[in-house]
Design a protein around this motif. Sequence first.
Motif, PDB file in Angstrom:
ATOM      1  N   PHE A  12       0.741  -1.252   0.002  1.00 34.70           N
ATOM      2  CA  PHE A  12      -0.121   0.031   0.032  1.00 34.70           C
ATOM      3  C   PHE A  12       0.971   1.212   0.091  1.00 34.70           C
ATOM      4  O   PHE A  12       1.750   1.401   0.780  1.00 34.70           O
ATOM      5  CB  PHE A  12      -1.080   0.046   1.000  1.00 34.70           C
ATOM      6  CG  PHE A  12      -1.894  -1.022   1.116  1.00 34.70           C
ATOM      7  CD1 PHE A  12      -3.232  -0.637   0.543  1.00 34.70           C
ATOM      8  CD2 PHE A  12      -1.820  -2.261   1.725  1.00 34.70           C
ATOM      9  CE1 PHE A  12      -4.142  -1.779   0.520  1.00 34.70           C
ATOM     10  CE2 PHE A  12      -2.777  -3.179   1.599  1.00 34.70           C
ATOM     11  CZ  PHE A  12      -4.037  -3.110   1.048  1.00 34.70           C
ATOM     12  N   LYS A  13       0.638   2.005  -0.842  1.00 35.01           N
ATOM     13  CA  LYS A  13       1.632   3.188  -0.935  1.00 35.01           C
ATOM     14  C   LYS A  13       1.229   4.468  -0.125  1.00 35.01           C
ATOM     15  O   LYS A  13       1.519   5.401   0.124  1.00 35.01           O
ATOM     16  CB  LYS A  13       1.451   3.932  -2.523  1.00 35.01           C
ATOM     17  CG  LYS A  13       1.853   2.959  -3.384  1.00 35.01           C
ATOM     18  CD  LYS A  13       1.578   3.534  -4.928  1.00 35.01           C
ATOM     19  CE  LYS A  13       1.585   2.340  -5.926  1.00 35.01           C
ATOM     20  NZ  LYS A  13       0.776   2.596  -7.180  1.00 35.01           N
ATOM     21  N   LYS A  14      -0.183   4.345   0.258  1.00 29.16           N
ATOM     22  CA  LYS A  14      -0.810   5.374   1.190  1.00 29.16           C
ATOM     23  C   LYS A  14      -1.745   4.496   2.340  1.00 29.16           C
ATOM     24  O   LYS A  14      -1.826   3.470   2.216  1.00 29.16           O
ATOM     25  CB  LYS A  14      -1.722   6.349   0.756  1.00 29.16           C
ATOM     26  CG  LYS A  14      -2.702   5.766  -0.335  1.00 29.16           C
ATOM     27  CD  LYS A  14      -3.400   6.938  -1.333  1.00 29.16           C
ATOM     28  CE  LYS A  14      -4.288   6.177  -2.129  1.00 29.16           C
ATOM     29  NZ  LYS A  14      -4.438   6.678  -3.336  1.00 29.16           N
ATOM     30  N   PRO A  15      -1.751   5.148   3.513  1.00 30.00           N
ATOM     31  CA  PRO A  15      -2.766   4.570   4.533  1.00 30.00           C
ATOM     32  C   PRO A  15      -4.014   4.006   4.097  1.00 30.00           C
ATOM     33  O   PRO A  15      -4.527   4.540   3.071  1.00 30.00           O
ATOM     34  CB  PRO A  15      -2.977   5.604   5.607  1.00 30.00           C
ATOM     35  CG  PRO A  15      -1.498   6.491   5.314  1.00 30.00           C
ATOM     36  CD  PRO A  15      -1.341   6.603   3.920  1.00 30.00           C
ATOM     37  N   PHE A  16      -4.759   2.936   4.388  1.00 25.68           N
ATOM     38  CA  PHE A  16      -5.896   2.488   3.981  1.00 25.68           C
ATOM     39  C   PHE A  16      -6.633   1.950   5.068  1.00 25.68           C
ATOM     40  O   PHE A  16      -6.293   1.764   6.085  1.00 25.68           O
ATOM     41  CB  PHE A  16      -5.298   1.254   3.037  1.00 25.68           C
ATOM     42  CG  PHE A  16      -4.688   0.179   3.704  1.00 25.68           C
ATOM     43  CD1 PHE A  16      -5.484  -0.941   4.063  1.00 25.68           C
ATOM     44  CD2 PHE A  16      -3.241   0.206   4.162  1.00 25.68           C
ATOM     45  CE1 PHE A  16      -4.994  -2.203   4.650  1.00 25.68           C
ATOM     46  CE2 PHE A  16      -2.715  -1.113   4.629  1.00 25.68           C
ATOM     47  CZ  PHE A  16      -3.508  -2.132   5.047  1.00 25.68           C
ATOM     48  N   GLU A  17      -7.855   1.679   4.645  1.00 22.64           N
ATOM     49  CA  GLU A  17      -9.017   1.247   5.755  1.00 22.64           C
ATOM     50  C   GLU A  17      -9.534  -0.201   5.120  1.00 22.64           C
ATOM     51  O   GLU A  17      -9.598  -0.320   4.003  1.00 22.64           O
ATOM     52  CB  GLU A  17     -10.025   2.163   5.708  1.00 22.64           C
ATOM     53  CG  GLU A  17      -9.550   3.581   6.430  1.00 22.64           C
ATOM     54  CD  GLU A  17     -10.899   4.368   6.624  1.00 22.64           C
ATOM     55  OE1 GLU A  17     -11.326   4.671   7.775  1.00 22.64           O
ATOM     56  OE2 GLU A  17     -11.473   4.849   5.440  1.00 22.64           O
ATOM     57  N   LEU A  18      -9.788  -0.902   6.335  1.00 21.92           N
ATOM     58  CA  LEU A  18     -10.449  -2.371   5.814  1.00 21.92           C
ATOM     59  C   LEU A  18     -11.825  -2.426   6.838  1.00 21.92           C
ATOM     60  O   LEU A  18     -11.719  -2.109   7.807  1.00 21.92           O
ATOM     61  CB  LEU A  18      -9.485  -3.340   6.193  1.00 21.92           C
ATOM     62  CG  LEU A  18      -8.324  -3.805   5.301  1.00 21.92           C
ATOM     63  CD1 LEU A  18      -7.474  -4.836   5.749  1.00 21.92           C
ATOM     64  CD2 LEU A  18      -8.875  -4.175   3.847  1.00 21.92           C
ATOM     65  N   LYS A  19     -12.838  -2.883   6.295  1.00 21.05           N
ATOM     66  CA  LYS A  19     -14.051  -3.385   7.032  1.00 21.05           C
ATOM     67  C   LYS A  19     -13.608  -4.130   8.368  1.00 21.05           C
ATOM     68  O   LYS A  19     -12.854  -5.054   8.064  1.00 21.05           O
ATOM     69  CB  LYS A  19     -14.863  -4.188   6.172  1.00 21.05           C
ATOM     70  CG  LYS A  19     -15.714  -3.107   5.204  1.00 21.05           C
ATOM     71  CD  LYS A  19     -16.729  -3.910   4.456  1.00 21.05           C
ATOM     72  CE  LYS A  19     -17.285  -3.023   3.351  1.00 21.05           C
ATOM     73  NZ  LYS A  19     -18.066  -3.663   2.268  1.00 21.05           N
ATOM     74  N   GLY A  20     -14.203  -3.849   9.400  1.00 13.49           N
ATOM     75  CA  GLY A  20     -13.872  -4.629  10.598  1.00 13.49           C
ATOM     76  C   GLY A  20     -12.853  -4.124  11.267  1.00 13.49           C
ATOM     77  O   GLY A  20     -12.357  -4.700  12.549  1.00 13.49           O
ATOM     78  N   PHE A  21     -11.932  -3.162  10.908  1.00 15.95           N
ATOM     79  CA  PHE A  21     -11.009  -2.596  11.549  1.00 15.95           C
ATOM     80  C   PHE A  21     -11.204  -1.059  11.791  1.00 15.95           C
ATOM     81  O   PHE A  21     -11.808  -0.357  11.205  1.00 15.95           O
ATOM     82  CB  PHE A  21      -9.446  -2.557  10.761  1.00 15.95           C
ATOM     83  CG  PHE A  21      -9.081  -3.830  10.472  1.00 15.95           C
ATOM     84  CD1 PHE A  21      -8.139  -4.434  11.335  1.00 15.95           C
ATOM     85  CD2 PHE A  21      -9.636  -4.612   9.552  1.00 15.95           C
ATOM     86  CE1 PHE A  21      -7.575  -5.703  11.232  1.00 15.95           C
ATOM     87  CE2 PHE A  21      -9.040  -6.023   9.108  1.00 15.95           C
ATOM     88  CZ  PHE A  21      -8.066  -6.355  10.266  1.00 15.95           C
TER      89      PHE A  21
END
Length: 84
Positions: A12-21
């Motif tokens: 991942f080149k940039k911060p990211f979000e995932l469902k459940g986190f």
Amino acid sequence: MANRTRTKTVTFKKPFELKGFDGVLPAGDYQVETEEELLQSLSFTGYRRVVTFLHLHPSSKKEKFGPVVTVDPEDLDAAVFRDL
């Protein structure tokens, strides 16, 4: 049944979000492990995904390994796509 584990690295080149986190996960390389089981009733070799694990970064520099969590592979694929 015969199982196999497939391992890959996603970046991942940039911060990211995932469902459940809660919150945002930092950019960087993440190891992904997918366990699959052999489908025995087919006339050809086929596998079915059983579970997908994401190896998270350690929470401090004192730790060598971070936690390993179960993720929905479709959510992970969507996060990778958004990072392009």
